[in-house]
Design a protein around this motif. Structure first.
Motif, PDB file in Angstrom:
ATOM      1  N   UNK A 190      35.668  32.210  43.241  1.00 12.52           N
ATOM      2  CA  UNK A 190      34.496  32.696  44.301  1.00 12.52           C
ATOM      3  C   UNK A 190      34.704  34.273  43.939  1.00 12.52           C
ATOM      4  N   UNK A 191      33.794  34.459  43.820  1.00  9.25           N
ATOM      5  CA  UNK A 191      33.348  35.712  43.376  1.00  9.25           C
ATOM      6  C   UNK A 191      32.332  36.295  45.185  1.00  9.25           C
ATOM      7  N   UNK A 192      34.230  37.184  45.400  1.00 15.12           N
ATOM      8  CA  UNK A 192      33.835  37.819  46.163  1.00 15.12           C
ATOM      9  C   UNK A 192      32.306  39.271  46.007  1.00 15.12           C
ATOM     10  N   UNK A 193      31.462  39.707  47.179  1.00 12.01           N
ATOM     11  CA  UNK A 193      30.623  40.263  46.807  1.00 12.01           C
ATOM     12  C   UNK A 193      30.379  41.556  48.047  1.00 12.01           C
ATOM     13  N   UNK A 194      30.723  40.880  49.633  1.00  6.78           N
ATOM     14  CA  UNK A 194      31.539  42.092  50.236  1.00  6.78           C
ATOM     15  C   UNK A 194      31.366  40.857  51.299  1.00  6.78           C
ATOM     16  N   UNK A 195      32.159  42.171  51.976  1.00  4.88           N
ATOM     17  CA  UNK A 195      32.921  41.909  53.736  1.00  4.88           C
ATOM     18  C   UNK A 195      32.690  42.856  54.639  1.00  4.88           C
ATOM     19  N   UNK A 196      33.182  42.330  56.077  1.00  5.68           N
ATOM     20  CA  UNK A 196      33.175  43.876  56.963  1.00  5.68           C
ATOM     21  C   UNK A 196      34.585  43.646  57.087  1.00  5.68           C
ATOM     22  N   UNK A 197      35.236  44.156  58.415  1.00  2.77           N
ATOM     23  CA  UNK A 197      36.620  43.414  58.595  1.00  2.77           C
ATOM     24  C   UNK A 197      36.861  42.213  59.458  1.00  2.77           C
ATOM     25  N   UNK A 198      35.933  41.644  59.879  1.00  2.48           N
ATOM     26  CA  UNK A 198      36.037  40.365  60.027  1.00  2.48           C
ATOM     27  C   UNK A 198      36.482  39.484  58.994  1.00  2.48           C
ATOM     28  N   UNK A 199      34.940  40.353  57.800  1.00  3.63           N
ATOM     29  CA  UNK A 199      35.602  38.993  57.247  1.00  3.63           C
ATOM     30  C   UNK A 199      36.358  38.772  55.892  1.00  3.63           C
ATOM     31  N   UNK A 200      37.236  40.165  56.031  1.00  9.82           N
ATOM     32  CA  UNK A 200      38.323  40.892  55.695  1.00  9.82           C
ATOM     33  C   UNK A 200      39.511  39.532  55.825  1.00  9.82           C
ATOM     34  N   UNK A 201      39.477  40.152  58.153  1.00 11.91           N
ATOM     35  CA  UNK A 201      41.077  39.237  57.765  1.00 11.91           C
ATOM     36  C   UNK A 201      40.968  37.577  57.780  1.00 11.91           C
ATOM     37  N   UNK A 202      39.277  37.546  58.165  1.00 10.79           N
ATOM     38  CA  UNK A 202      39.270  36.140  57.282  1.00 10.79           C
ATOM     39  C   UNK A 202      39.839  35.453  56.270  1.00 10.79           C
ATOM     40  N   UNK A 203      39.690  36.163  55.450  1.00  7.14           N
ATOM     41  CA  UNK A 203      39.581  36.227  53.949  1.00  7.14           C
ATOM     42  C   UNK A 203      41.549  35.902  53.766  1.00  7.14           C
ATOM     43  N   UNK A 204      42.348  37.132  54.615  1.00  4.01           N
ATOM     44  CA  UNK A 204      43.578  37.012  54.744  1.00  4.01           C
ATOM     45  C   UNK A 204      44.178  35.892  55.227  1.00  4.01           C
ATOM     46  N   UNK A 205      43.464  35.193  55.807  1.00  5.67           N
ATOM     47  CA  UNK A 205      43.475  34.457  56.805  1.00  5.67           C
ATOM     48  C   UNK A 205      43.646  32.918  55.252  1.00  5.67           C
ATOM     49  N   UNK A 206      42.933  32.585  54.774  1.00  4.10           N
ATOM     50  CA  UNK A 206      42.899  31.263  54.252  1.00  4.10           C
ATOM     51  C   UNK A 206      43.220  30.997  52.732  1.00  4.10           C
ATOM     52  N   UNK A 207      42.891  32.869  53.049  1.00  2.00           N
ATOM     53  CA  UNK A 207      43.262  33.700  50.917  1.00  2.00           C
ATOM     54  C   UNK A 207      44.801  32.043  49.893  1.00  2.00           C
ATOM     55  N   UNK A 208      45.267  31.898  50.594  1.00  3.66           N
ATOM     56  CA  UNK A 208      46.749  31.660  50.225  1.00  3.66           C
ATOM     57  C   UNK A 208      46.321  30.207  50.383  1.00  3.66           C
TER      58      UNK A 208
END
Lengths: 417, 417
Positions: free
Chosen positions: B336-354
């Motif tokens: 999944x190629x990440x194009x952009x995010x705000x802080x909420x998006x970043x927090x969500x990614x940290x949550x699901x990444x693993x």
């Protein structure tokens, strides 16, 4: 009949070429002078300054009788391939004497060299392979192998490190390989004391490369007027005012786009891409802002500048290994594309046409072969890129008739005018 | 958690998109809004007006939390392929609700239609094959086959001849095919009473295509200012002043050159070149003076305009059957190629990444796959052609970081600024 043959690029036709032609006429008194000329891309891997049709006109106006095209696959080939295709065409056209300029200027050293190499083929091949395994380019490896077998030979030999000597050597080799009765003759190259970069303001002769350099750097025609026939001057002026001169720098955006669209697998399908050079080409193209930049960054001692430029032509024209390699290695030209002629040339053609083993093509609408397809493709790309941003071409490559010239009236005839 | 997903091109992001986003937030109260967005080439076979990075910025500034890229092979695919790739990515990202606009505006007719077609798969397939054998394009043949099986069904069905209904139908089909728990929701498209050509001066909403038409025809941004968010206006202004908008007409010389360099054999290696269209393409390109000219001359009733444009993208990007077909038909996105995010998006990614089965890529220097290679190639070609004649890009596609946006400060962070 004495039919003299010349192998040329005429990029552009200049006083040195005229001098060669006059010497040929004085010494040999030929009935006809036939030229086999490269199309729009040349042996050093460059687009010609002006199209093959413009160069044909220059040559006819300066006294050539008949001009045919050297197919792309030979024209943009190494010396060996280039010579083989050109000699085959001249032989097919009944040429009795091949006339070439060389740094050496005498034919005997060429004959000595050829017999020397043929007498020591095994040692020569071993030395060549050895030198190349050390990372030398083919021409340098060839020169080293040659020095090795030549060192104890008492005969007068030719210095094959000189570019025109090297081409001449390959002409003689090609003549011998096809058991042709064609007689090779050579004259000393006009500017042999100078090198190709020399350009003397008041001299009436300069090399084609120094003339091109002047033109591409934007010098006025006035600066080279004393080095070219009047017809060349007029033709260059017209071409420059219509589309400008072709050059690698103008074509570069298309080469760069093409490379950006390829991966290494796809690139390795291109003719003469070998030894992993595809990785280097793709690594260097992204940051290259000009063609000169690009080739400079790709260059190593294993590759000559000319070889890299030929690769670039093959990439630009999408010339594939699978198509070009069999043609370049094994095949004779399968037709003769007529570029131009005067009345003498036309009369001669009428005489030999029926005896020819391969067709002579005036137009190529109805004749296609793999070899011709490449010629058409290369010409279409050249014509399109040169004319880009200008009004469109008045004709298509496939419909273009040969240039017909009346040498007495000094005028072009028919729709080629 | 409610994670809402949107499938978009944002070419450009306009008030209709903002309206959709606001409706989504009002009705669903999602914790996060994730968008899967096409890269630089779009489903109708066109280069995007401005790059994916600029479009990412527009979307983040208008309230999207997280944006990932739909790989090229899906993004420039027919509706079926497009939907399959996009739904797979949203599913991987844990999206619970897929929200799309449609002409229909109700979800039930979509579900009825899907179950109808699945219940009559054999008749539908036969009718489809029959209609295509009559020379109809795929969308028209599909509509005819659908009318045939729908005619006696009492349920409320969706009109699949409408483009957004058709895409929505394929989203539902993709969700069902992968047994995803994702819930599809639809809202009526803002300009559903008008067609895409309509552009009302005083209306606050117009279709993306009518906005693009205005921009490409040279209209001042002022003329569309009331139809786009302020952020879009600023981004368009910057893009226009830097490189100008991308368009097929600007890219056309490269497409024409590419076609002139190909024969029919080589052309038939290109993805989606089928049924002998290669002969037609090569016959039409020589005299075409513009992209519009070219597609007009190639067009028959068998091919939709969009299909021909997609073909043109595949030719321009040298997308091969041998590479793209297996990916489009069988393969899931492999990263999944990440194009952009705000802080909420970043927090969500940290949550699901693993928990993710495939890697989420911030930069792609060290990760390569066949699918990513095509994305990189397409982006490189787009970036090069757009920037041609201007100063060079400050970054390379492979080194580009995701855009990071601070929604509270309303500013971009770090090196993406």
């Amino acid at each position: 009949m004495i039919i003299a043959g010349i192998i040329a690029e005429y990029n552009p036709f200049h006083n040195g070429h005229l001098y060669q032609l006059n010497r040929l006429r004085e010494t040999l008194h030929p009935d006809l002078v036939v030229v086999v000329m490269s199309g729009d891309f040349l042996q050093r891997g460059e687009p010609a300054l002006v199209s093959k049709w413009t160069r044909t006109k220059m040559a006819l106006q300066s006294g050539i009788d008949l001009i045919v095209e050297l197919p792309f696959v030979y024209a943009v080939g190494k010396a060996d391939t280039f010579a083989r295709g050109a000699v085959a065409l001249l032989d097919q056209l009944g040429v009795t004497h091949l006339f070439f300029s060389s740094e050496c200027g005498q034919i005997e050293p060429f004959q000595n060299t050829l017999s020397l190499i043929q007498g020591h083929q095994d040692i020569y091949s071993m030395q060549l392979a050895h030198a190349m395994s050390q990372g030398l380019s083919y021409p340098n490896a060839h020169a080293a192998a040659y020095r090795f077998i030549a060192k104890n030979d008492p005969r007068e030999l030719v210095d094959l490190a000189q570019p025109n000597n090297s081409l001449g050597f390959h002409y003689l080799k090609a003549i011998e390989q096809r058991n042709s009765a064609m007689i090779p003759l050579t004259m000393k190259r006009y500017e042999t004391e100078h090198n190709d970069r020399t350009f003397e303001k008041d001299a009436s002769v300069a090399s084609a490369s120094s003339i091109r350099r002047h033109l591409l750097e934007g010098a006025a025609l006035q600066a080279i007027k004393n080095k070219i026939p009047h017809a060349t001057c007029t033709a260059l002026k017209n071409a420059q005012e219509t589309y400008g001169y072709a050059s690698w720098e103008r074509f570069f955006p298309f080469l760069k786009y093409k490379l950006l669209s390829m991966n290494t697998d796809r690139l390795s399908e291109i003719y003469e891409i070998e030894e992993g050079i595809e990785f280097r080409l793709l690594a260097c193209i992204r940051s290259a802002h000009s063609f000169h930049d690009f080739i400079t960054s790709v260059k190593t001692k294993r590759y000559t500048w000319a070889r890299l430029q030929r690769l670039a032509v093959h990439i630009l024209t999408d010339t594939l290994k699978s198509e070009a390699k069999p043609l370049a290695l094994n095949q004779e030209p399968d037709s003769i594309r007529l570029l131009g002629m005067n009345r003498d040339g036309q009369a001669y053609l009428a005489l030999i046409r029926k005896k020819m083993e391969i067709p002579i093509l005036s137009k190529i609408r109805n004749h296609r072969s793999k070899m011709l397809e490449q010629d058409i493709k290369a010409a279409q790309i050249y014509d399109y890129l040169v004319a880009l941003g200008h009004t469109s071409h008045p004709f298509t490559e496939t419909g273009h008739p040969p240039v017909r010239y009346d040498a007495h009236q000094k005028s072009f005839l028919g729709d080629s005018d």
